[in-house]
Design an enzyme around this catalytic site. Sequence first.
Site, short mmCIF file in Angstrom:
data_model
loop_
_atom_site.label_atom_id
_atom_site.label_comp_id
_atom_site.label_asym_id
_atom_site.label_seq_id
_atom_site.Cartn_x
_atom_site.Cartn_y
_atom_site.Cartn_z
N HIS A 374 5.66 59.44 35.03
CA HIS A 374 6.63 58.40 34.60
C HIS A 374 8.08 58.14 35.12
O HIS A 374 8.56 57.38 34.56
CB HIS A 374 6.15 57.83 33.14
CG HIS A 374 5.02 57.64 32.63
ND1 HIS A 374 4.63 56.29 32.69
CD2 HIS A 374 4.19 58.39 32.32
CE1 HIS A 374 3.35 56.35 32.24
NE2 HIS A 374 3.05 57.44 32.02
N LYS A 565 15.83 46.05 27.13
CA LYS A 565 15.40 47.09 27.71
C LYS A 565 16.28 48.28 27.02
O LYS A 565 17.31 48.06 26.49
CB LYS A 565 15.16 47.53 29.18
CG LYS A 565 16.58 47.12 29.94
CD LYS A 565 16.54 47.42 31.64
CE LYS A 565 15.83 46.25 32.12
NZ LYS A 565 14.67 46.58 32.93
N LYS A 571 20.09 51.96 34.48
CA LYS A 571 19.52 50.32 34.12
C LYS A 571 20.58 49.45 34.63
O LYS A 571 20.24 48.21 34.56
CB LYS A 571 18.79 50.24 32.94
CG LYS A 571 17.42 51.24 32.79
CD LYS A 571 16.77 51.07 31.40
CE LYS A 571 15.74 51.86 30.97
NZ LYS A 571 14.32 51.45 31.41
N THR A 673 8.33 47.36 33.11
CA THR A 673 7.09 46.67 32.50
C THR A 673 7.59 45.24 32.33
O THR A 673 6.84 44.20 32.16
CB THR A 673 6.12 47.23 31.74
OG1 THR A 673 7.23 47.95 30.78
CG2 THR A 673 5.30 48.39 32.36
C1 GL2 Z 1 9.11 55.22 31.97
C2 GL2 Z 1 9.90 54.59 33.21
O1 GL2 Z 1 11.11 54.64 32.94
C3 GL2 Z 1 9.48 53.24 33.37
O2 GL2 Z 1 9.99 52.79 34.48
C4 GL2 Z 1 8.02 52.86 33.19
O3 GL2 Z 1 7.71 51.56 33.51
C5 GL2 Z 1 7.50 53.35 32.04
C6 GL2 Z 1 5.83 53.17 32.10
O4 GL2 Z 1 5.28 53.89 33.36
O5 GL2 Z 1 7.77 54.84 32.06
N1 GL2 Z 1 9.22 56.63 31.77
C7 GL2 Z 1 9.67 56.99 30.76
O6 GL2 Z 1 9.94 58.37 30.48
N2 GL2 Z 1 9.92 55.95 29.92
C8 GL2 Z 1 9.60 54.73 30.60
O7 GL2 Z 1 9.74 53.59 30.19
N3 GL2 Z 1 10.52 56.25 28.65
#
Ligand code: GL2
Length: 839
Positions: A374, A565, A571, A673
């Site tokens: 992720h 977010k 970001k 998301t």
């Molecule tokens: C994350 C990514 O940063 C984010 O871009 C992604 O949409 C989500 C779900 O796949 O995963 N990875 C991560 O460690 N976090 C996220 O939100 N906390």
Amino acid sequence: MDTSPDTSFVCPIIIEDDRTGLDTETIRRALRDNLLYIQGKLPELASKNDLYMALAYTIRDRLLQRWLTTQQTYLKKDVRTVCYLSAEFLVGPHLANNLINLGIYEQVQKAVSESGLKLEELIAQEEEPGLGNGGLGRLAACYLDSLSTLEIPAIGYGIRYEFGIFDQEIHDGWQVEITDKWLQYGNPWEIARPESSVEVKFGGYTESYTDENGNYRSRWIPDYVVKGIPYDTPILGYRVNTANTMRLWKSEACESFDFGRFNRGDYYGAVDNKVHSENISKVLYPNDEPIQGKELRLEQQYFFVSCSLQDLIRIHLYENPSLDNFHQKWSVQLNDTHPSVGVAELMRLLIDVHHFDWDKAWFITQNTFAYTNHTLLPEALEKWPLSIFGRLFPRLMEIIYEINYRFLDKIRIIYPHDDGKMSRLSIIDESGEKYVRMAHLACVGSQAINGVAALHTELLKKDVLRDFYELFPEKFSNKTNGVTPRRWMVSSNPRLTFAITEKIGENWIKHLEDLRGLENYVDDGGFRDSWRRIKYDIKADLANYIDKKVGIKVDPSTLFDVQVKRIHEYKRQHLNVLHIVTLYHRLKNNPNLDITPRTFIFGGKAAPGYFMAKLIIKLINSVAEVIDNDPTIGGRLKVVFLPDYNVTFGQRVYPAADLSEQISTAGKEASGTGNMKFSMNGSLTIGTLDGANIEIREEVGAENFFLFGLTTEEVYAKKAAGYNPQEYYYHNEELRAVLDLIGSGFFSRGDSSLFRPLVDNLIYNDPYMLLADYQSYIDCQEGVGWAYKDQEHWSRLAILNVARMGKFSSDRSIREYCEEIWRIQPVKIELPDYIQANA
Ligand code: GL2
């Protein structure tokens, strides 16, 4: 005490049971009953929370038959099941979602209002379980919803943190963290199953012995053992009978006291063990990306993974004579590397406890696991010092060494004399202090590896996991994230849901591609009109909420420009601030300038130890204050930081946005998301070519998306050529004026040192290349402003965005996982005749 099922107990269930009926009258009766017999309250003394609890139990009762029938069917049919291992499940409030999925929202609304109450007020009582940090945890929750809706046998395993993500307050513009006590008034949605507890070992040493057949074996003599108690929550699908289980583990001491120590007079030592054991599931680490070096975090990971695998093995052996076919019955998905210690733990359970030989155990293990990555941030790739890992899990350390030894043996043959390759692929990082690389363990121990958006997967193949891709390209695939339209449209945006359904029927809720039907109405002036009215009303509601929450009055007819977010430099919330200050600066220089009035809305938590992120929050609030108090602006710009962004607040804000800010540096956001949730609710996106933005743009059409900024290749190239932000600072007069204004103390009551670290970081370092993207962003925002002035045009774009978001349903993602990774089929759940079917 005998806690096994007693089959001699026969007791038929009555048809008109108050606990299963779905009609208004039965629900009303049940509500009153539960208030009295569960909450122990007379109606005249009941608080709103009592009434919420009584209603929650009333609804949970209606889930139970579906849930138990689901579990019974799975057992009877001996189905293949996906097991989603995740350190986080950010499920959000359950009540409204369950009403929608059961199809009884109206009946309950009536039942409640006949008792003189408002359903919405009771829904608002629910304390949301904040058992996740952000996107990763929320994705796990969307996937549970889709798994149930698609009737896929599934279990979600995680940790029942006593304290979830902290509540955020803003004091004098700064973030202050408050403990999240989500369990303080009880959680009506869960059922504890102490009879299914398991034990998990920690510390100690290993010893070898020869078993009765003359085989050499290893034995783990732990220092201490912790008990895991499962708490189950049913996750009902939309208008189906499937209710899968989310099983979260709470840690407890095996014995309340260590009596040996106690008798020796070591009272504190005896209590120590209890305290330490209970600490394991005490609190969620509030960092959005992996935490390095915190021993308790590693204990949490192993704790829930060991509990879950032991649980799976027990369920498996209930129906199967041996574990030989374990991998045929279970597909275990590792949600990032947090649960990847599971690879070594399953090996240990198979070899040490169930006496498999190595090769067979390895075959089963490799065919059981699949791994989702992720993140692209190099600093976020999880690794644990060998010293900690080996001390906590001496037996797993041996197993990991053996896995690595055998793995590198094969590598040596494929790439002879390539020591660089060996050390790059090794599960153990030996370049300095030794570490266990969790992503490597996950890659080696899994049959499939995936990224979460097309670009992300490509970058994994090219960069982060390149050596693994070269070694086993067939394991890699992309599974673009998705979100559930049940929560993110139906539940959070009933007005839009109604308007869409009126035109194209309600099939889209389960088949989001059907939203395409809306394209037929994009030229219908009447439809666009009502679309705009709806949006205005939702914005007016948010405006009221903002006024109540932070006392700022905002005008719903202004452009609602939203960035919600986690706060993180990549970001780039501060790029958004640079735009705001640019507009402010222009208005100061030219008070009659024609700009589109905007309300900038921010929300998000910063990791408590992340100085720069916290300073960004302070900057947003400081800029907000100055602009709000400047009469020359006349309300044309408003800036609001809404504290305590969470799922509940997300449900309020996505529907109200006109513009969605998705402005990360290209190549940094794995997927995102939130970008999907905004667009589904009819806001337009301003964004970079990053993560899933690229696919959203492909779907909605380039002409319906505001694109700016460097591409990933350009970012890499610029970095390689020696990026120098000062060039932008010195060559762009407006940018320089904006940065100087922030640095001068103008927004900080004359304190020119406050934002210095932030400004200097941009001018002299700028790791996320804000300055390189600044002009492109400002120009693009100007285009947004102009586009918004033409409301007819804007509505057209908004409708087209919604119509073309079908791809981003988590149902689509889950179907892809099922077909390409898990190879799992849906299983229909038939309710017994005496249960009233869903509406
Ligand atoms: C994350 C990514 O940063 C984010 O871009 C992604 O949409 C989500 C779900 O796949 O995963 N990875 C991560 O460690 N976090 C996220 O939100 N906390």
